[in-house]
Design an enzyme around this catalytic site. Structure first.
Site, PDB file in Angstrom:
ATOM      1  N   ALA A 298       4.329  -2.381  -3.861  1.00 18.96           N
ATOM      2  CA  ALA A 298       3.901  -1.023  -4.249  1.00 18.96           C
ATOM      3  C   ALA A 298       3.881  -0.036  -3.097  1.00 18.96           C
ATOM      4  O   ALA A 298       3.500   1.122  -3.291  1.00 18.96           O
ATOM      5  CB  ALA A 298       2.534  -1.031  -4.938  1.00 18.96           C
ATOM      6  N   ALA A 299       4.332  -0.433  -1.911  1.00 18.44           N
ATOM      7  CA  ALA A 299       4.372   0.534  -0.804  1.00 18.44           C
ATOM      8  C   ALA A 299       5.320   1.683  -1.132  1.00 18.44           C
ATOM      9  O   ALA A 299       4.987   2.862  -0.926  1.00 18.44           O
ATOM     10  CB  ALA A 299       4.798  -0.161   0.485  1.00 18.44           C
TER      11      ALA A 299
END
Length: 308
Positions: free
Chosen positions: A250-251
């Site tokens: 999810a970065a």
């Protein structure tokens, strides 16, 4: 006034396994732990935008199962409007199986489930939410014809379009010409530009090729290396923010959601990109997708501490 952002995208339940390394073919490997965490690129980006202070409206689909219930409750808890989150009878909610190595790297397998059932008709029903937004944010974990319809609706209303073309696939010049901000990684840039991205020089070449294909502005993210931002008359590399990496899941989505809020708040391409870098850096210090996305206050404190 909060910035108004409409997200068209996927909702998945992430089944996350921590493992010392990736297993070989046919190998059974003892992992460290297992967690069930709400995810999906669309949902992650919506959560990231909401936690950075935006008023977010979400257009997507989940199944009529427990994962769908949990995902809906999770998005609602972040204050995201779910008027146009459809429940698809007899279909499973999307699922992502995620293996996270001790060094923070991950590998992901997707089963689209209800995400594949999001149609252009759903976009037509929710068109008012798109037209009233400042920014439309899309990815490619839902059918391409649905994404195309959403972007056309936004452009006709003068709404800015951000596209994160992930997972990577070929896109027509006609679609790319409708995108104001294209945010993509090395793999996706290589797919679209036909230029392998291996360093700063090739990142700039790929970005300039994408501009020549009609894209307004390009943000090419390169993980822990940094990001290349390119528009007419400006090309600049932004180094990554150094942190202790726990999980990179999810970065990229956090970067996209935070960037959308920055642009909606009137920041420049560079300013919005820099704030998004700090927000994404905080994300990789925690495990999971939506569980790792920081609140605005955390980001502001982190930025202040790093700039002190």
């Amino acid at each position: 006034m909060k910035p108004q952002i409409c997200v068209v995208g996927s909702v998945n339940m992430d089944l996350v396994f921590r493992t010392p390394r990736m297993p070989a073919v046919g190998e059974t490997l003892h992992g460290h732990e297992f967690r069930q965490i709400p995810g999906g690129k669309g949902a992650n980006q919506a959560v990231a935008a909401a936690r950075q202070g935006a008023d977010v409206r979400f257009i997507g689909a989940v199944g009529d199962d427990g994962f769908g219930d949990f995902s809906q409750q999770s998005l609602s808890a972040d204050g995201i409007s779910l008027t146009h989150l459809s429940r698809i009878p007899g279909v499973a909610t999307g699922v992502a199986g995620i293996l996270v190595e001790d060094n923070g790297s991950n590998s992901i397998v997707l089963a689209a489930g209800a995400n594949a059932s999001l149609t252009p008709a759903h976009i037509d029903t929710a068109a008012a939410d798109i037209r009233s937004a400042q920014i439309l944010l899309c990815q490619l974990e839902t059918p391409l014809n649905t994404v195309t319809q959403a972007i056309a609706t936004a452009r006709a209303a003068g709404v800015k379009v951000i596209l994160n073309p992930a997972p990577a696939q070929d896109l027509s010049p006609e679609l790319l010409a409708q995108v104001d901000y294209l945010i993509l990684n090395e793999t996706e840039a290589g797919q679209l530009s036909r230029i392998a991205v291996t360093d700063n020089a090739s990142a700039q070449a790929a970005s300039e090729k994408l501009l020549s294909m009609g894209v307004g502005q390009v943000l090419l993210t390169m993980g822990g290396h940094g990001a290349q931002i390119t528009q007419a008359g400006l090309s600049q590399f932004i180094p990554a923010i150094r942190v202790d990496v726990v999980d990179t899941t999810a970065a990229g989505d956090t970067f996209v959601g935070a960037f959308a809020v920055g642009i909606a708040n009137g920041l420049s391409l560079l300013e919005a990109s820099q704030e998004a870098q700090y927000t994404a850096a905080l994300t990789v210090t925690k495990l999971g997708a939506q569980t790792s996305i920081p609140q605005r206050a955390e980001v502001l404190a982190f930025m202040a501490a790093r700039k002190a």
